[in-house]
Design a protein around this motif. Structure first.
Motif, PDB file in Angstrom:
ATOM      1  N   THR A 177      -7.805 -88.742 -11.351  1.00  0.00           N
ATOM      2  CA  THR A 177      -8.522 -90.009 -11.145  1.00  0.00           C
ATOM      3  C   THR A 177      -7.689 -90.957 -10.288  1.00  0.00           C
ATOM      4  N   THR A 178      -7.139 -90.430  -9.209  1.00  0.00           N
ATOM      5  CA  THR A 178      -6.312 -91.256  -8.336  1.00  0.00           C
ATOM      6  C   THR A 178      -6.914 -91.441  -6.949  1.00  0.00           C
ATOM      7  N   GLY A 179      -8.054 -90.824  -6.685  1.00  0.00           N
ATOM      8  CA  GLY A 179      -8.659 -90.920  -5.364  1.00  0.00           C
ATOM      9  C   GLY A 179      -9.925 -91.764  -5.386  1.00  0.00           C
ATOM     10  N   LEU A 180     -10.933 -91.296  -4.625  1.00  0.00           N
ATOM     11  CA  LEU A 180     -12.181 -92.027  -4.545  1.00  0.00           C
ATOM     12  C   LEU A 180     -12.925 -92.057  -5.868  1.00  0.00           C
ATOM     13  N   ASN A 181     -12.613 -91.117  -6.764  1.00  0.00           N
ATOM     14  CA  ASN A 181     -13.317 -91.062  -8.039  1.00  0.00           C
ATOM     15  C   ASN A 181     -12.655 -91.905  -9.123  1.00  0.00           C
ATOM     16  N   MET A 182     -11.623 -92.661  -8.771  1.00  0.00           N
ATOM     17  CA  MET A 182     -10.900 -93.449  -9.771  1.00  0.00           C
ATOM     18  C   MET A 182     -11.822 -94.430 -10.481  1.00  0.00           C
ATOM     19  N   GLN A 183     -12.621 -95.154  -9.713  1.00  0.00           N
ATOM     20  CA  GLN A 183     -13.481 -96.173 -10.307  1.00  0.00           C
ATOM     21  C   GLN A 183     -14.575 -95.557 -11.167  1.00  0.00           C
ATOM     22  N   SER A 184     -15.253 -94.534 -10.637  1.00  0.00           N
ATOM     23  CA  SER A 184     -16.372 -93.952 -11.358  1.00  0.00           C
ATOM     24  C   SER A 184     -15.919 -93.219 -12.612  1.00  0.00           C
ATOM     25  N   CYS A 185     -14.835 -92.439 -12.519  1.00  0.00           N
ATOM     26  CA  CYS A 185     -14.368 -91.679 -13.687  1.00  0.00           C
ATOM     27  C   CYS A 185     -13.852 -92.604 -14.776  1.00  0.00           C
ATOM     28  N   ASN A 186     -13.075 -93.601 -14.415  1.00  0.00           N
ATOM     29  CA  ASN A 186     -12.571 -94.521 -15.432  1.00  0.00           C
ATOM     30  C   ASN A 186     -13.692 -95.365 -16.022  1.00  0.00           C
TER      31      ASN A 186
END
Length: 440
Positions: A276-285
């Motif tokens: 969860t360190t890329g573009l998916n950081m916001q959505s996954c968190n």
């Protein structure tokens, strides 16, 4: 004997009458059932639409109450979700809350003032409203413009106050579109009088500058507003099919030419949260926040994801913080309030006699409810990440003030009672015409 003969005759004739009447009822049963079904359909539409001043008053207070409740919840959640980042930036934990409260006060004041205006007053402001919207949108590309998060969609006014012109353009688009379509009421059967005066200028003057500022999410909401205005004007459904295909092709083109957008789409289709360190950081968190909230939440102010795990948690992803701190119960309250607001707005729109009022109110309804649906769908993973705030709740002074002002417009329409209303346009009009013709 005569007497008994009379009795005998009566005994033999009675069953014939019963059989005859029974036969008549049997033959008429399908028609009667069909008529009753259509009458029930008409009653259902009347219940949804509402009649008389009593319904008008109910819709008024439902709109007012739900809007104020959502605003109050929004202020509370902005305080909770922004305090950590404010402290990290060496600011007061109440700084963003105080700022949002000031804009909420301005918005409520504008709401109360606009709720007293008459439709004729709004109609006179249609073209000035469009001109103001276009000027503000173009100021974004001057030295007053400012880029935030890769989107050039802000201007900084003298004194340091920031303004997002696209929020003003949403209300200006609704007003101008209603005035233009109402002026062409007798010509709306021809698709050219729907596309040429509304879709083409709207796409060039309003949607164009927003897309030029790289704000695809807001541009999609503006296109949704245009579609809503055409629907309440009674545009044929095939027109929406063609427009939908064109809009989809445009969006796909904009996604292909932007590596950032393409990455977000691929991330959404993958639905993987191993890292969860890329573009998916916001959505996954955001999904982690909703999951950790459970039924009752971890407690107000106790969110763990707002500690910079969700960037700008008080903006587009504030619904995830609500789910984490207040649990499923808190999210259901938000959904219920938006549902109440939607029902009250549908009743208000369907009850209107004036085409101008119906299009204006319907466009605002599509804007607010549609944007709320898009934001919640993004947070819950049903749609790819789009930078669209949650109305009334997400942090943003421009958005909150303009949205509350739009509620004031709706309150002014809900205040009136349409005793001699015309047949509504669009899908509702066709449903009512069908049921009325069947009943007659």
């Amino acid at each position: 004997m005569a007497t008994s003969g009379t009795r005998s005759g009566s005994r033999t004739s009675a069953p014939a009458v019963v059989r005859a009447s029974g036969t008549a009822r049997t033959k008429d049963a399908p028609a009667v059932k069909l008529r009753r079904l259509r009458e029930r359909g008409t009653v259902l539409l009347d219940r949804i639409q509402g009649t008389g001043t009593q319904s008008s008053g109910a819709s008024y207070y439902l709109i007012l109450g739900s809007a104020l409740a959502l605003t109050a919840i929004g202020l509370l959640m902005v305080l909770s979700s922004s305090a950590v980042e404010s402290i990290a930036d060496d600011n007061s934990p109440f700084s963003l809350f105080v700022r949002q409260s000031i804009f909420a006060g301005l918005g409520v004041t504008a709401m109360l003032i606009l709720s007293r205006w008459k439709p004729a007053t709004y109609r006179r402001l249609a073209w000035p409203g469009l001109a103001l919207s276009v000027i503000l949108l173009l100021l974004v590309f001057t030295p007053l413009g400012e880029s935030v998060g890769g989107n050039r969609n802000w201007i900084t006014l003298p004194g340091g106050t920031s303004l997002q012109p696209s929020e003003v353009a949403k209300l200006g688009m609704c007003l101008w579109m209603a005035a233009v379509l109402a002026a062409k009421e007798r010509l709306l059967g021809n698709w050219k009088h729907l596309v040429i005066p509304v879709v083409v200028p709207g796409a060039i003057l309003i949607v164009g500058p927003v897309l030029a500022g790289n704000d695809l999410g807001t541009a999609m909401i503006l296109m949704l507003i245009i579609a809503g205005g055409l629907f309440f004007a009674g545009a044929p459904l095939k027109l929406f099919g063609i427009a939908g295909l064109c809009a989809t092709a445009l969006v796909l083109l904009l996604v292909v030419v932007s590596p950032n957008r393409m990455g977000r789409i691929l991330m959404w289709t993958d639905q993987g949260c191993e890292t969860t360190t890329g573009l998916n950081m916001q959505s996954c968190n955001g999904l982690f926040a909703l999951a950790s909230g459970g039924w009752w939440g971890v407690g107000l102010g106790q969110s763990r994801q707002k500690y910079n795990w969700i960037p700008e948690a008080h903006n587009d992803y504030i619904f995830a913080i609500i789910g984490e701190e207040l649990g499923l119960l808190g999210t259901m309250v938000i959904l219920a309030l938006f549902g109440i607001l939607a029902i009250a707005l549908v009743r208000t729109v369907m009850r209107q006699e004036s085409l101008f009022v119906r299009i204006f109110a319907g466009s605002i309804m599509v804007w607010i409810i549609g944007q709320a649906f898009v934001n919640i769908a993004v947070v819950t993973g049903l749609l790819p990440v789009i930078g669209v705030p949650l109305p009334f709740i997400s942090y943003g002074g421009s958005a909150l003030t303009v949205t509350l002002a739009a509620v004031g417009v709706l309150l002014s329409f809900a205040r009136t009672s349409a005793a001699g209303r015309k047949k509504p346009g669009g899908l509702i009009g066709r449903l009512r015409q069908h049921t009325s013709a069947g009943t007659r």
